[in-house]
Design a protein around this motif. Structure first.
Motif, PDB file in Angstrom:
ATOM      1  N   THR A 247       6.232 -26.407 -34.408  1.00 54.84           N
ATOM      2  CA  THR A 247       5.087 -26.433 -33.490  1.00 54.84           C
ATOM      3  C   THR A 247       3.794 -26.567 -34.285  1.00 54.84           C
ATOM      4  O   THR A 247       3.519 -25.744 -35.162  1.00 54.84           O
ATOM      5  N   ILE A 248       3.009 -27.601 -33.982  1.00 54.06           N
ATOM      6  CA  ILE A 248       1.776 -27.916 -34.730  1.00 54.06           C
ATOM      7  C   ILE A 248       2.099 -27.842 -36.214  1.00 54.06           C
ATOM      8  O   ILE A 248       1.549 -27.046 -36.968  1.00 54.06           O
ATOM      9  N   GLN A 249       3.007 -28.705 -36.623  1.00 50.64           N
ATOM     10  CA  GLN A 249       3.559 -28.669 -37.972  1.00 50.64           C
ATOM     11  C   GLN A 249       2.459 -28.672 -39.029  1.00 50.64           C
ATOM     12  O   GLN A 249       1.430 -29.327 -38.887  1.00 50.64           O
ATOM     13  N   ASN A 250       2.689 -27.905 -40.051  1.00 45.84           N
ATOM     14  CA  ASN A 250       1.753 -27.816 -41.173  1.00 45.84           C
ATOM     15  C   ASN A 250       2.289 -28.675 -42.312  1.00 45.84           C
ATOM     16  O   ASN A 250       3.343 -28.364 -42.859  1.00 45.84           O
ATOM     17  N   VAL A 284      -0.612 -20.184 -29.951  1.00 44.44           N
ATOM     18  CA  VAL A 284      -1.891 -20.897 -29.950  1.00 44.44           C
ATOM     19  C   VAL A 284      -1.750 -22.234 -29.230  1.00 44.44           C
ATOM     20  O   VAL A 284      -2.647 -22.663 -28.501  1.00 44.44           O
ATOM     21  N   ALA A 285      -0.625 -22.899 -29.427  1.00 44.03           N
ATOM     22  CA  ALA A 285      -0.421 -24.210 -28.800  1.00 44.03           C
ATOM     23  C   ALA A 285      -0.493 -24.118 -27.279  1.00 44.03           C
ATOM     24  O   ALA A 285      -1.173 -24.899 -26.623  1.00 44.03           O
ATOM     25  N   GLY A 286       0.260 -23.193 -26.716  1.00 41.90           N
ATOM     26  CA  GLY A 286       0.219 -23.011 -25.271  1.00 41.90           C
ATOM     27  C   GLY A 286       1.068 -23.987 -24.480  1.00 41.90           C
ATOM     28  O   GLY A 286       1.270 -23.789 -23.277  1.00 41.90           O
ATOM     29  N   GLN A 367      -5.844 -15.808 -26.780  1.00 37.80           N
ATOM     30  CA  GLN A 367      -6.383 -16.761 -25.807  1.00 37.80           C
ATOM     31  C   GLN A 367      -7.824 -17.156 -26.145  1.00 37.80           C
ATOM     32  O   GLN A 367      -8.210 -18.313 -25.977  1.00 37.80           O
ATOM     33  N   LYS A 368      -8.605 -16.213 -26.639  1.00 37.68           N
ATOM     34  CA  LYS A 368      -9.981 -16.528 -27.040  1.00 37.68           C
ATOM     35  C   LYS A 368      -9.979 -17.466 -28.246  1.00 37.68           C
ATOM     36  O   LYS A 368     -10.778 -18.414 -28.327  1.00 37.68           O
ATOM     37  N   ILE A 369      -9.083 -17.203 -29.196  1.00 35.32           N
ATOM     38  CA  ILE A 369      -8.973 -18.071 -30.370  1.00 35.32           C
ATOM     39  C   ILE A 369      -8.513 -19.457 -29.952  1.00 35.32           C
ATOM     40  O   ILE A 369      -9.020 -20.472 -30.447  1.00 35.32           O
ATOM     41  N   ARG A 370      -7.565 -19.522 -29.021  1.00 36.04           N
ATOM     42  CA  ARG A 370      -7.075 -20.812 -28.533  1.00 36.04           C
ATOM     43  C   ARG A 370      -8.212 -21.611 -27.887  1.00 36.04           C
ATOM     44  O   ARG A 370      -8.359 -22.816 -28.121  1.00 36.04           O
ATOM     45  N   GLY A 394      -5.009 -26.869 -32.032  1.00 37.94           N
ATOM     46  CA  GLY A 394      -4.484 -26.594 -33.363  1.00 37.94           C
ATOM     47  C   GLY A 394      -5.522 -26.021 -34.305  1.00 37.94           C
ATOM     48  O   GLY A 394      -6.725 -26.227 -34.148  1.00 37.94           O
ATOM     49  N   LEU A 395      -5.020 -25.327 -35.327  1.00 42.16           N
ATOM     50  CA  LEU A 395      -5.879 -24.744 -36.345  1.00 42.16           C
ATOM     51  C   LEU A 395      -6.278 -25.770 -37.403  1.00 42.16           C
ATOM     52  O   LEU A 395      -7.232 -25.556 -38.145  1.00 42.16           O
ATOM     53  N   HIS A 396      -5.555 -26.878 -37.471  1.00 44.10           N
ATOM     54  CA  HIS A 396      -5.837 -27.888 -38.484  1.00 44.10           C
ATOM     55  C   HIS A 396      -5.632 -29.282 -37.893  1.00 44.10           C
ATOM     56  O   HIS A 396      -5.133 -29.441 -36.767  1.00 44.10           O
ATOM     57  N   LEU A 397      -6.012 -30.276 -38.661  1.00 41.15           N
ATOM     58  CA  LEU A 397      -5.738 -31.670 -38.299  1.00 41.15           C
ATOM     59  C   LEU A 397      -5.387 -32.432 -39.566  1.00 41.15           C
ATOM     60  O   LEU A 397      -5.694 -32.020 -40.689  1.00 41.15           O
ATOM     61  N   TRP A 398      -4.739 -33.569 -39.379  1.00 41.71           N
ATOM     62  CA  TRP A 398      -4.265 -34.420 -40.477  1.00 41.71           C
ATOM     63  C   TRP A 398      -5.036 -35.728 -40.404  1.00 41.71           C
ATOM     64  O   TRP A 398      -5.031 -36.407 -39.387  1.00 41.71           O
ATOM     65  N   LEU A 399      -5.725 -36.049 -41.494  1.00 36.60           N
ATOM     66  CA  LEU A 399      -6.599 -37.217 -41.524  1.00 36.60           C
ATOM     67  C   LEU A 399      -6.080 -38.216 -42.545  1.00 36.60           C
ATOM     68  O   LEU A 399      -6.094 -37.969 -43.751  1.00 36.60           O
TER      69      LEU A 399
END
Length: 475
Positions: A247-250, A284-286, A367-370, A394-399
């Motif tokens: 989930t939201i792979q790192n 976090v994903a929901g 939920q607030k963090i999300r 997500g907490l991060h993104l891939w560019l």
């Protein structure tokens, strides 16, 4: 005795002592002006309450367009150093010491750790932890994988993720890194190999390297690990474990569909290979499908070790993670490994987490963090150029980077400008890493500083630079 703060001075006349001629070839003119202001604050030439010249006056004095000065003032305002009062003028808001330091876009840290909501969490938890200290139960040994009360709180935390679980099958660990290392020690030997996506969590790669376990890369696509390639790896390499962040792979931010999770488990079952399902971002994903540990029923054919940490959705300082053991496996091998590594989790932070879970404050904070991450992802999508891969919360993104832009030079340039970003090399299970970077959106203390960081990065990305010696970034 009460104390009062000295009033901040407000100069009626603009402070012009910081103004210097702009340099030809010194970079964007708006950036030079912004740097002059920030440098003057740092050096004490500009102080809190000092008034800056009107934008039109400064533009005329420096020989630039009004829009250049407007952009420079806005840059400094976004950094939190200016107060604008319309016709009343623009003033220095705070000393640079309150705003200094690198904006870290390299570490996956949840946002809002400096906010009022988190402060209330801490106050609530500390008050009850203090009672436990007084009772004498907090500072003794806790070496059994967690007290009954803490494991029950953990089962409450896990219930919305995997459904109702037996607290006796939960181990409480001092963070996901300790959990990973313990499972590797318990179920593999030096020289054994573990199958993992070709880009994966650096903490896992580090644990394998230190423990002398090999990592066999498996191909991945926009849904994560490819089942057909996992089947090939299992046939050719005979891995002892499969490691996944579904989930939201790192770092790639992909999320496996329910069908893909079932297909991966089917391959593992066919070859009798256990799975480590590292799932820090599910809450976090929901919108993530049920974990493999849930849909597979933690079967004996391919037992699933499910790890849920609080570091990525609440706070890294809690150092608390929960391992849901497979029904078919004894807890003793992992418990023995945990005792050898850390002896026990930090009971004060474990108790804090349990208190927050039981009173509902933990899930409210998630939920607030999300919600905050959703806003930050929208800012990133608006500001950054190029091909982004991200989850809406997500907490991060891939560019992905253009081939003409060397990522290592980019990282160096970003560091020189006070930005931390993560190289793809840190996540690669094979020699050739793609030309890409991972950006974390939680490290900036607020959205204004995140905007400043992202705009700086966008400007850097706008100019291709020549290759330089590679520098490895470990996150």
């Amino acid at each position: 005795m009460s104390t009062t703060q000295a009033p901040v001075r407000k100069l009626k006349k603009p402070n012009r002592a910081w103004i210097r001629p702009l340099e030809d070839g010194g970079g964007a003119r708006y950036r030079q002006i912004a740097d002059l202001i920030v440098g003057a604050v740092k050096d004490g030439v500009l102080r809190a309450g000092d008034r800056l010249p009107p934008q039109r006056d400064l533009a005329q004095e420096l020989g630039v367009d009004l829009t250049t000065v407007t952009r420079a003032y806005n840059e400094v305002r976004l950094a939190g150093l200016l107060d604008a009062h319309g016709a009343g003028g623009t003033y220095i808001a705070a000393s640079l010491s309150e705003q200094s330091g690198t904006i870290d876009l390299s570490m996956n840290i949840p946002p809002l750790l400096n906010g009022e909501n988190f402060e209330r969490l801490m106050q609530s938890g500390l008050a009850q932890v203090k009672e436990q200290i007084s009772a004498g139960s907090l500072m003794t040994y806790h070496v059994g994988g967690g007290s009954k009360s803490d494991r029950e709180a953990a089962s409450t935390w896990l219930e919305p993720i995997v459904g109702s679980v037996n607290p006796d099958k939960i181990l409480i660990c001092p963070g996901a890194q300790a959990a990973l290392s313990a499972i590797l020690l318990a179920y593999t030997q030096p020289g054994d190999v573990i199958a993992a996506e070709n880009l994966t969590y650096p903490g896992f790669l580090a644990a394998c390297r230190v423990l002398q376990r090999g990592v066999v890369p498996v191909a991945s696509d926009d849904q994560g690990m490819v089942p057909e390639d996992l089947d090939r790896v299992c046939k050719e390499q005979g891995p002892r474990l499969v490691y996944l962040v579904p989930t939201i792979q790192n770092p790639t931010a992909t999320t496996m569909s329910a069908e893909r999770r079932e297909a991966i488990h089917a391959v593992a079952t066919r070859h009798g290979v256990a799975i480590i399902e590292d799932d820090p971002y599910w809450l976090v994903a929901g919108d993530a499908p049920p974990p493999i540990a849930s849909i597979a029923g933690r079967s004996a054919g391919a037992p699933v070790f499910y790890i849920s940490t609080l570091s990525k959705c609440l706070a890294p300082g809690l150092r608390t993670a929960y391992v849901l053991m497979p029904e078919s496996e004894s807890m003793e091998p992992v418990l023995d490994a945990l005792r050898a590594i850390t002896l026990m989790a930090h009971q004060s932070t474990v108790s804090m987490a349990s208190i927050w879970i039981r009173n509902g404050m933990a899930m409210d904070m998630v939920q607030k963090i999300r919600q905050e991450l959703g806003q930050r992802q929208k800012l990133a999508a608006k500001i950054l150029p190029g091909i982004l891969r991200a989850h809406p919360h997500g907490l991060h993104l891939w560019l992905a980077l253009p081939s003409r832009l060397d990522q290592y030079r980019l990282i160096q340039t970003a560091q020189d400008q006070g930005l931390g970003v993560a190289s793809s090399e840190a996540f690669s299970a094979q020699e050739d890493a793609p030309n890409a970077i991972r950006l974390s959106l939680g490290g900036a203390s607020d959205q204004a500083r995140l905007v400043t960081a992202l705009e700086k990065l966008a400007e850097i990305l706008g100019t291709a630079v020549a290759p330089v010696e590679r520098r490895r970034v470990i996150v």
